[in-house]
Design a protein around this motif. Structure first.
Motif, PDB file in Angstrom:
ATOM      1  N   GLN A  23       5.557  11.610  -0.287  1.00  0.00           N
ATOM      2  CA  GLN A  23       5.043  10.245  -0.318  1.00  0.00           C
ATOM      3  C   GLN A  23       4.927   9.703   1.103  1.00  0.00           C
ATOM      4  O   GLN A  23       5.695  10.090   1.967  1.00  0.00           O
ATOM      5  N   VAL A  24       4.003   8.769   1.285  1.00  0.00           N
ATOM      6  CA  VAL A  24       3.907   8.067   2.564  1.00  0.00           C
ATOM      7  C   VAL A  24       5.007   7.012   2.626  1.00  0.00           C
ATOM      8  O   VAL A  24       5.606   6.671   1.604  1.00  0.00           O
ATOM      9  N   GLU A  80      -4.494   4.783   9.552  1.00  0.00           N
ATOM     10  CA  GLU A  80      -4.102   5.450  10.799  1.00  0.00           C
ATOM     11  C   GLU A  80      -2.589   5.587  10.917  1.00  0.00           C
ATOM     12  O   GLU A  80      -2.079   6.620  11.341  1.00  0.00           O
ATOM     13  N   ASN A  81      -1.860   4.528  10.530  1.00  0.00           N
ATOM     14  CA  ASN A  81      -0.406   4.520  10.716  1.00  0.00           C
ATOM     15  C   ASN A  81       0.381   5.138   9.571  1.00  0.00           C
ATOM     16  O   ASN A  81       1.554   5.471   9.751  1.00  0.00           O
ATOM     17  N   HIS A  82      -0.239   5.266   8.398  1.00  0.00           N
ATOM     18  CA  HIS A  82       0.495   5.766   7.237  1.00  0.00           C
ATOM     19  C   HIS A  82      -0.112   7.032   6.636  1.00  0.00           C
ATOM     20  O   HIS A  82       0.590   8.015   6.429  1.00  0.00           O
ATOM     21  N   LEU A  83      -1.406   6.989   6.340  1.00  0.00           N
ATOM     22  CA  LEU A  83      -2.031   8.144   5.682  1.00  0.00           C
ATOM     23  C   LEU A  83      -2.160   9.335   6.624  1.00  0.00           C
ATOM     24  O   LEU A  83      -1.798  10.455   6.257  1.00  0.00           O
ATOM     25  N   MET A  84      -2.670   9.117   7.821  1.00  0.00           N
ATOM     26  CA  MET A  84      -2.935  10.244   8.711  1.00  0.00           C
ATOM     27  C   MET A  84      -1.657  10.972   9.140  1.00  0.00           C
ATOM     28  O   MET A  84      -1.636  12.202   9.123  1.00  0.00           O
ATOM     29  N   PRO A  85      -0.570  10.281   9.497  1.00  0.00           N
ATOM     30  CA  PRO A  85       0.664  11.020   9.803  1.00  0.00           C
ATOM     31  C   PRO A  85       1.174  11.811   8.593  1.00  0.00           C
ATOM     32  O   PRO A  85       1.670  12.929   8.743  1.00  0.00           O
ATOM     33  N   TRP A 134       0.865  -1.180   0.000  1.00  0.00           N
ATOM     34  CA  TRP A 134       0.000   0.000   0.000  1.00  0.00           C
ATOM     35  C   TRP A 134       0.898   1.225   0.000  1.00  0.00           C
ATOM     36  O   TRP A 134       1.930   1.250   0.684  1.00  0.00           O
ATOM     37  N   ALA A 135       0.481   2.230  -0.773  1.00  0.00           N
ATOM     38  CA  ALA A 135       1.221   3.490  -0.809  1.00  0.00           C
ATOM     39  C   ALA A 135       0.266   4.610  -1.176  1.00  0.00           C
ATOM     40  O   ALA A 135      -0.814   4.379  -1.722  1.00  0.00           O
ATOM     41  N   ALA A 136       0.685   5.812  -0.876  1.00  0.00           N
ATOM     42  CA  ALA A 136      -0.056   7.010  -1.274  1.00  0.00           C
ATOM     43  C   ALA A 136       0.958   8.131  -1.437  1.00  0.00           C
ATOM     44  O   ALA A 136       2.069   8.075  -0.911  1.00  0.00           O
ATOM     45  N   PHE A 137       0.548   9.143  -2.195  1.00  0.00           N
ATOM     46  CA  PHE A 137       1.441  10.284  -2.379  1.00  0.00           C
ATOM     47  C   PHE A 137       0.618  11.547  -2.558  1.00  0.00           C
ATOM     48  O   PHE A 137      -0.578  11.507  -2.835  1.00  0.00           O
ATOM     49  N   TYR A 176      11.134   5.083  -3.120  1.00  0.00           N
ATOM     50  CA  TYR A 176      11.809   6.227  -2.527  1.00  0.00           C
ATOM     51  C   TYR A 176      12.696   6.972  -3.524  1.00  0.00           C
ATOM     52  O   TYR A 176      13.170   8.062  -3.218  1.00  0.00           O
ATOM     53  N   ASN A 177      12.890   6.409  -4.702  1.00  0.00           N
ATOM     54  CA  ASN A 177      13.666   7.093  -5.737  1.00  0.00           C
ATOM     55  C   ASN A 177      12.793   7.672  -6.846  1.00  0.00           C
ATOM     56  O   ASN A 177      13.327   8.139  -7.852  1.00  0.00           O
TER      57      ASN A 177
END
Length: 149
Positions: free
Chosen positions: A11-12, A31-36, A3-6, A118-119
């Motif tokens: 980017q998350v 909760e752990n990735h998108l919200m932060p 799962w990823a979002a940007f 990450y690149n």
């Protein structure tokens, strides 16, 4: 699964998912990735887009996102193509498997996916976000039917 979002400004952190996914697991990812990530980009001037998978459209997920005041950009049924993350998965897949790449361990594959993620050049992500106006327009022209992006 991954799962990823940007967003326009970043980017998350990736989430590697084990086992069958469901609404409670999806809420933990959000909760752990998108919200932060949303807190780090500041403000509430953003919209979240995911596909119409049952875990994404469940009442529990909708209630969670509503409780966090997250605006969800809805897409047409059975068509993930307006979502720019689908373009990102294609870009990453080509990077991960370039030169006939093969992986003999899950960790090696995860490392390759992380490296590709990450690149990614920020300009690519920004261009995809800037294309949303045209994507939404195309969806409206097709009366919310399947598009080929």
């Amino acid at each position: 699964m991954v799962w990823a979002a940007f967003g326009f400004n970043g980017q998350v952190d990736l989430a590697f998912l084990d086992g069958r996914q469901n609404s409670p697991k999806y809420k933990v990812i959000l909760e752990n990735h998108l919200m932060p990530f949303a807190e780090n980009i500041g403000g509430r001037n953003w919209e979240y887009q995911h596909d119409n998978a049952p875990t994404h459209t469940s009442s529990a997920t909708k209630n969670y996102l509503n409780s966090k005041n997250v605006t969800v950009l809805e897409g047409p049924p059975m068509s993930p193509y307006p979502n720019p993350i689908e373009n990102v998965w294609g870009i990453m897949s080509r990077k991960v498997y370039e030169n006939g790449g093969q992986f003999y361990s899950v960790n090696a594959l995860k490392t390759a996916i992380e490296t590709a993620w990450y690149n990614l050049e920020p300009e690519i992500l920004q261009t995809l976000i800037m294309s949303m106006g045209k994507r939404v327009y195309d969806v409206l022209l097709k009366n919310r039917k399947t598009l080929n992006y």
